[in-house]
Design an enzyme around this catalytic site. Structure first.
Site, PDB file in Angstrom:
ATOM      1  N   CYS A  93       3.072   1.786  10.139  1.00 36.40           N
ATOM      2  CA  CYS A  93       3.658   2.122   9.549  1.00 36.40           C
ATOM      3  C   CYS A  93       2.607   2.834   8.711  1.00 36.40           C
ATOM      4  CB  CYS A  93       4.485   1.652   8.767  1.00 36.40           C
ATOM      5  SG  CYS A  93       5.486   3.003   7.882  1.00 36.40           S
ATOM      6  N   CYS A  94       2.744   4.434   8.827  1.00 36.21           N
ATOM      7  CA  CYS A  94       2.214   5.750   7.618  1.00 36.21           C
ATOM      8  C   CYS A  94       3.508   6.415   6.727  1.00 36.21           C
ATOM      9  CB  CYS A  94       0.616   6.377   8.032  1.00 36.21           C
ATOM     10  SG  CYS A  94       0.932   7.106   8.834  1.00 36.21           S
ATOM     11  N   ALA A  95       2.442   7.401   6.142  1.00 42.81           N
ATOM     12  CA  ALA A  95       3.242   7.847   5.437  1.00 42.81           C
ATOM     13  C   ALA A  95       4.688   8.629   6.530  1.00 42.81           C
ATOM     14  CB  ALA A  95       3.192   8.717   4.731  1.00 42.81           C
ATOM     15  N   SER A 101      -1.891   5.731  11.079  1.00 39.85           N
ATOM     16  CA  SER A 101      -1.519   5.031  11.130  1.00 39.85           C
ATOM     17  C   SER A 101      -2.259   5.030  13.021  1.00 39.85           C
ATOM     18  CB  SER A 101      -0.046   4.640  11.850  1.00 39.85           C
ATOM     19  OG  SER A 101       0.931   6.372  12.048  1.00 39.85           O
ATOM     20  N   TYR A 122       6.560   6.086   6.989  1.00 42.36           N
ATOM     21  CA  TYR A 122       7.679   5.296   5.763  1.00 42.36           C
ATOM     22  C   TYR A 122       8.661   6.001   6.100  1.00 42.36           C
ATOM     23  CZ  TYR A 122       9.567   4.199   1.706  1.00 42.36           C
ATOM     24  OH  TYR A 122      10.429   4.526   0.291  1.00 42.36           O
TER      25      TYR A 122
END
Length: 360
Positions: A93-95, A101, A122
């Site tokens: 998971c990244c932003a 990711s 996220y």
């Protein structure tokens, strides 16, 4: 397997998340099951962000690869691989489900690990959590009220449809309410609440929430507006236990247990100092409402009680300041607040009677 877009299923099933955002982002808000193993640390992320603004995305990407290279890259890859092996059912998971990711996913793939990612990252999970809370709090709510020491939190915890807001906030709501667990950032608190609502809604067909009658703030965390509005309209069951029983509960929770917890965390001497500071801080926080003369008198009683506790090993001496504090401050304050909600009170009884009423 979930393709990384069924966000509610991911949240409610406690699926592990490897969050590759920078620590500064993670510390502003994260999901309950997330572990932070960043692609870039805060300084690297800031440098890449500056480069992106000045020179565009390609230059920023090149700089990112230069900064996370060689031994640094290998250490981070090893950490991701270990996390993947510990949580084979998890997700990256990244932003926003973008480059970070995808880069980590690609590096893992080159190392022989095929691992999925959260589409939308996220931000998508956060939006799903906000929407779930807004939807689920429309279900019927019953509040449990009563003066401090009536065991409201324990009563809520024992209900199958109870949501322990104070437990989620790591705070018991009063000036003496802090626990040894630090409070979560506001977004993380809201995420934890959403997950708890989703989990309980999944196990019940006709869910009704049982919550403690809280103010809009629990320590530093505030209740989401949608929940606060619903609670303001909800019926209240008031717990009224005998004063002696309330004192017994408060002694156990605020003196016996807090002394034990501080000592367990920091050792005998430092734990004792932290425990003393905790009680002094709780009293100091309400000094203006008590009046400065009464505050000074109660502080003297607190100091004497701490001395007696140190000598005897028991916490009975604290009743010398706790009893007047309840009778002069906490009980009148809560009764005044309850009078303003008199039209919403639907039941009064002792702890067992309110429990039985909720079961009906």
């Amino acid at each position: 397997m979930n393709d990384g877009t069924d966000y509610r299923a991911i949240l409610s099933a406690d699926i592990p998340l490897i969050d590759v955002r920078a620590p500064v982002e993670f510390n502003q808000g994260a999901m309950p099951t997330a572990v932070n193993l960043p692609l870039m640390n805060d300084e690297e992320r800031a440098a890449v962000g500056t480069c992106y603004k000045r020179n565009g995305p390609e230059a920023a990407l090149r700089l990112g690869h230069q900064l996370v290279n060689g031994e640094t890259r290998q250490q981070r890859l090893n950490a991701w691989r270990e996390a993947c092996s510990r949580a084979p059912q998890g997700y990256l998971c990244c932003a926003r489900g973008g480059q970070r990711s995808h880069i980590v996913q690609q590096w893992l793939k080159e190392a022989g690990v095929d691992y999925p990612l959260i589409a939308g990252g996220y931000k998508a999970l956060r939006q799903a959590a906000i929407e779930a809370t807004s939807e689920l709090v429309r279900q019927p709510i019953v509040l449990v009220g009563g003066c401090t020491g009536n065991g409201k939190t324990q009563l809520v915890r024992e209900q199958a449809d109870g949501i322990d807001l104070e437990g989620l906030a790591h705070h018991r709501g009063s000036s003496f309410g802090r626990t040894l667990q630090a409070q979560l950032p506001q977004a993380s608190f809201e995420n934890h609440l959403a997950v708890e609502l989703l989990k309980k809604a999944n196990t019940r067909h006709d869910v009704r929430w049982v919550l403690e009658d809280e103010g809009h703030m629990i320590g530093a965390n505030h209740l989401p507006e949608c929940l606060r509005e619903r609670m303001a309209q909800s019926p209240i069951a008031v717990v009224e236990d005998p004063f002696e029983l309330r004192l017994q509960r408060l002694q156990e929770e605020y003196f016996d247990r807090m002394h034990h917890d501080f000592t367990a965390a920091y050792g005998e001497e430092a734990g004792w100092q932290s425990y003393c500071e905790y009680l002094h801080h709780g009293l100091y926080a309400i000094r203006r409402r008590l009046g400065l003369q009464r505050f000074a008198e109660l502080t003297d009683l607190l100091d004497s009680a701490l001395h007696a506790q140190r000598q005897s090993g028991t916490t009975d001496a604290h009743f010398s300041w706790l009893v007047p504090l309840l009778k002069e401050y906490y009980d009148p304050m809560y009764r005044y607040q309850l009078e303003k909600k008199a039209s919403k009170i639907v039941f009064r009884g002792n702890w067992q009677e309110v429990t039985a009423w909720l079961q009906r």
